[in-house]
Motif scaffolding. Structure first.
Motif, short mmCIF file in Angstrom:
data_model
loop_
_atom_site.label_atom_id
_atom_site.label_comp_id
_atom_site.label_asym_id
_atom_site.label_seq_id
_atom_site.Cartn_x
_atom_site.Cartn_y
_atom_site.Cartn_z
N ARG A 75 25.56 -54.31 -6.73
CA ARG A 75 26.12 -53.21 -5.93
C ARG A 75 27.45 -53.67 -5.38
O ARG A 75 27.60 -54.81 -4.96
N LEU A 76 28.39 -52.75 -5.38
CA LEU A 76 29.69 -53.01 -4.77
C LEU A 76 29.73 -52.35 -3.41
O LEU A 76 29.00 -51.39 -3.15
N GLN A 78 32.21 -50.65 -2.31
CA GLN A 78 32.88 -49.36 -2.53
C GLN A 78 32.91 -49.09 -4.03
O GLN A 78 32.90 -50.02 -4.81
N GLN A 79 33.01 -47.82 -4.36
CA GLN A 79 33.14 -47.46 -5.78
C GLN A 79 34.53 -46.89 -6.08
O GLN A 79 34.69 -46.03 -6.93
N ASP A 81 38.22 -46.77 -7.65
CA ASP A 81 38.66 -47.13 -8.99
C ASP A 81 39.17 -48.56 -9.08
O ASP A 81 38.88 -49.28 -10.04
N GLN A 83 38.36 -51.16 -7.25
CA GLN A 83 37.27 -52.12 -7.14
C GLN A 83 36.43 -52.15 -8.42
O GLN A 83 36.02 -53.22 -8.87
N LEU A 84 36.18 -50.99 -9.00
CA LEU A 84 35.44 -50.93 -10.26
C LEU A 84 36.21 -51.68 -11.35
O LEU A 84 35.62 -52.47 -12.10
N GLU A 88 34.91 -54.97 -13.38
CA GLU A 88 34.75 -54.88 -14.83
C GLU A 88 35.62 -55.90 -15.56
O GLU A 88 35.18 -56.53 -16.53
N ILE A 102 27.69 -49.71 -16.43
CA ILE A 102 27.81 -49.02 -15.15
C ILE A 102 26.59 -48.10 -15.07
O ILE A 102 26.19 -47.51 -16.08
N THR A 104 23.65 -45.40 -12.90
CA THR A 104 23.31 -44.47 -11.83
C THR A 104 22.17 -45.11 -11.06
O THR A 104 21.56 -46.08 -11.51
N ASP A 108 25.18 -50.34 -8.99
CA ASP A 108 26.39 -49.86 -9.64
C ASP A 108 26.51 -50.38 -11.08
O ASP A 108 27.03 -49.69 -11.95
N TYR A 109 26.03 -51.62 -11.30
CA TYR A 109 26.11 -52.25 -12.61
C TYR A 109 24.80 -52.96 -12.93
O TYR A 109 24.11 -53.45 -12.04
#
Length: 160
Positions: A75-76, A78-79, A81, A83-84, A88, A102, A104, A108-109
């Protein structure tokens, strides 16, 4: 809906090359019921269209000393862009990470990580994964042994 329309012969070709990537064109053509020239043309077209994206050798992890498989949910905080993208890019550069999705749900991953030992996994967690900016929670499940492991897609299940 698939990107590329495949008929029954294309699906048979895909099933065979997934089963045996080093099959000769002669053997492939016999197994799918085509003469060699049209079989090779179809195979090349599947490659050109990106349906076949490459060929690999499957290596037994145990035999090369990679005995530990871990499934890691991340889990991050924040989601956003940025940070994602940061996460990644970082995990794409870690050789231990075999797959990263990624997700649901509550993570998060999800990563599949392969390492030689539990201490190597701890080094990976402490020295790499948890140092990525924005990682707020990591949950790990260790695989005891594989029950089903497939690399071939069930291309025969999709109707033309």
């Amino acid at each position: 809906m698939p990107d590329v329309a495949l008929d029954a012969i294309d699906r048979r070709i895909l099933a065979e090359v997934q089963r045996e990537g080093r099959i000769s064109n002669q053997d492939l053509s016999e197994r799918v019921g085509l003469s060699p020239s049209p079989c090779l043309r179809r195979l090349r077209l599947l490659e050109e269209r990106g349906v076949i994206s490459g060929y690999v050798a499957l290596v037994d992890p145990e035999r090369v000393g990679m005995a530990v498989t871990a499934f890691v949910r991340v889990r991050l905080d924040q989601q956003a862009d940025r940070q994602l993208a940061t996460f990644e890019a970082a995990v794409a550069g870690f050789p231990e990470v075999m797959e990263c999705y990624i997700m649901t749900g509550d993570a998060d991953y999800q990563l599949r990580v392969v390492v030689p030992s539990l201490s190597a996994f701890e080094d990976f967690l402490r020295g790499k994964l948890t140092r990525i900016e924005g990682v707020s929670q990591v949950t790990t499940s260790l695989a005891l042994r594989p029950i089903v492991y497939k690399t071939a897609l069930p291309v025969g299940m999709v109707s033309p």
